[in-house]
Enzyme design. Structure first.
Site, PDB file in Angstrom:
ATOM      1  N   TYR A  61       0.862  -1.174   0.000  1.00  0.00           N
ATOM      2  CA  TYR A  61       0.000   0.000   0.000  1.00  0.00           C
ATOM      3  C   TYR A  61       0.904   1.231   0.000  1.00  0.00           C
ATOM      4  CZ  TYR A  61      -3.552  -3.376   1.560  1.00  0.00           C
ATOM      5  OH  TYR A  61      -4.389  -4.455   1.680  1.00  0.00           O
ATOM      6  N   ARG A 211     -16.351  -2.083  -2.012  1.00  0.00           N
ATOM      7  CA  ARG A 211     -15.378  -1.031  -2.363  1.00  0.00           C
ATOM      8  C   ARG A 211     -16.037   0.351  -2.375  1.00  0.00           C
ATOM      9  NH1 ARG A 211     -10.723  -3.704  -4.178  1.00  0.00           N
ATOM     10  NH2 ARG A 211     -11.108  -5.874  -4.698  1.00  0.00           N
TER      11      ARG A 211
END
Length: 343
Positions: A61, A211
């Protein structure tokens, strides 16, 4: 129940976490521009004070910047209050993503993550994606050594097939499997979830809000920034959104009757899948975090669960979870151990 958030046992090896976690990916990458560190540290600490102590990050990330952010947030005696999960398995070489699970890579990745996070060990360490060229026994064998050395407390896998999970668990107990599970991602219910339950493995549900789709449906998709990776996912393409908004409308209808938001209802549905399931919704806003915590108080009757599951049947959603060139990212198998030639 710290801050009103109940605790659950994740898996059967002794790890206890908050019943809902906090996915930290979107603070640093993939969902538009990185957010200011100071704001995200405030959010993380607010989550911990609220009783959401299970924090989820990964070395990819950013890459790397999300772990550095978590390291800053955990300073000043905060580390002892949290269950910290990070991952390896995806690295970047020559501007391309590569999935790796070889022992040298795994060992180096753990060491690097510990440095970025500023900790001596992580509570839960996942193989984020499965290297389909390395037998799972080899990868988990190295993770087992890292457990014995005290650098990792518990081992997890993500997006592994049922047979891969079984083979891994035979080498060292797997504490958790992280998988996409929501009202519009239910494929894990056929094989993966039953396998985890048979073996006493906890389930960590990522993207439990589709999401972000279950926050505001088609309007949410329209408002995505140009650099948001979700713009490239099949389910967010215009022709599929037109179909998928029906599911959002049905969820919204029941949410209105329940007196909660659509995202709270979608998240509550995940919570109702069992006490061995911990969803980890991500957010970058304290008000959205507070709303997500509110999902823990939404109780669904058997009739309401049936109504939701009828709306979210197999043909309710159009578009795959990932683009076709990400095929190795889901339900992955590895070659037999007999094929491995250590270098």
């Amino acid at each position: 129940m710290a801050g009103g958030v109940r605790r659950i046992k994740l898996g059967s090896q002794g790890l206890e976490v908050s019943a809902q976690g906090l996915g930290c990916m979107g603070m640093s990458s993939f969902y538009g521009a990185p957010k200011p560190d100071a704001d995200m540290i405030s959010l993380i600490r607010h989550a911990i004070d609220s009783g959401v102590t299970f924090l989820d990050t990964s070395d990819m990330y950013g890459p790397f910047t999300n772990e550095i952010l978590l390291g800053k947030a955990l300073k000043g005696g905060v580390r002892e209050k949290v269950e910290l999960a990070t991952k390896c398995g995806i690295c970047f070489a020559d501007n391309k993503m590569e999935v790796r699970g070889d022992p040298a890579y795994v060992r180096a990745a753990v060491g690097d993550s510990l440095k970025r996070l500023g900790v001596d060990s992580v509570d839960l360490y996942y193989q984020l994606r499965i290297d389909t060229t390395v037998p799972i026994e080899v990868t988990v064998g190295e993770l087992k050594k890292l457990v014995e050395e005290g650098k990792v407390k518990y081992i997890g896998l993500s997006e592994a097939s049922a047979s891969t999970i079984r083979r891994a668990h035979a080498v060292h107990p797997i504490t958790a499997v992280q998988l996409e599970w929501s009202l519009w991602s239910r494929d894990a219910e056929a094989e993966i979830v039953p396998t985890c339950r048979e073996l006493g493995i906890g389930i960590v549900a990522y993207s439990p809000l589709g999401r972000g789709f279950f926050s505001s449906g088609a309007k949410f998709v329209e408002n995505l920034s140009h650099d948001d990776s979700r713009k490239h996912l099949p389910r967010f393409q215009p022709e599929n959104v037109e179909h998928n908004k029906t599911l959002f409308e049905q969820v919204s209808d029941l949410a209105a009757r329940k007196g909660c938001t659509p995202s709270q209802l979608a998240l509550a549905w995940v919570h109702h899948q069992g006490n061995d399931v911990c969803p980890i919704p991500g957010t970058t806003k304290i008000e959205n975090f507070n709303q997500n915590v509110g999902a823990l108080s939404v109780k669904l009757t058997p009739e309401e669960l049936a109504e939701l599951e009828s709306s979210a049947s197999a043909d309710a959603v159009k578009g795959d979870r990932y683009p076709s060139d990400f095929s190795t990212w889901t339900n992955s198998e590895t070659p037999p151990l007999s094929s491995w030639k250590a270098t």
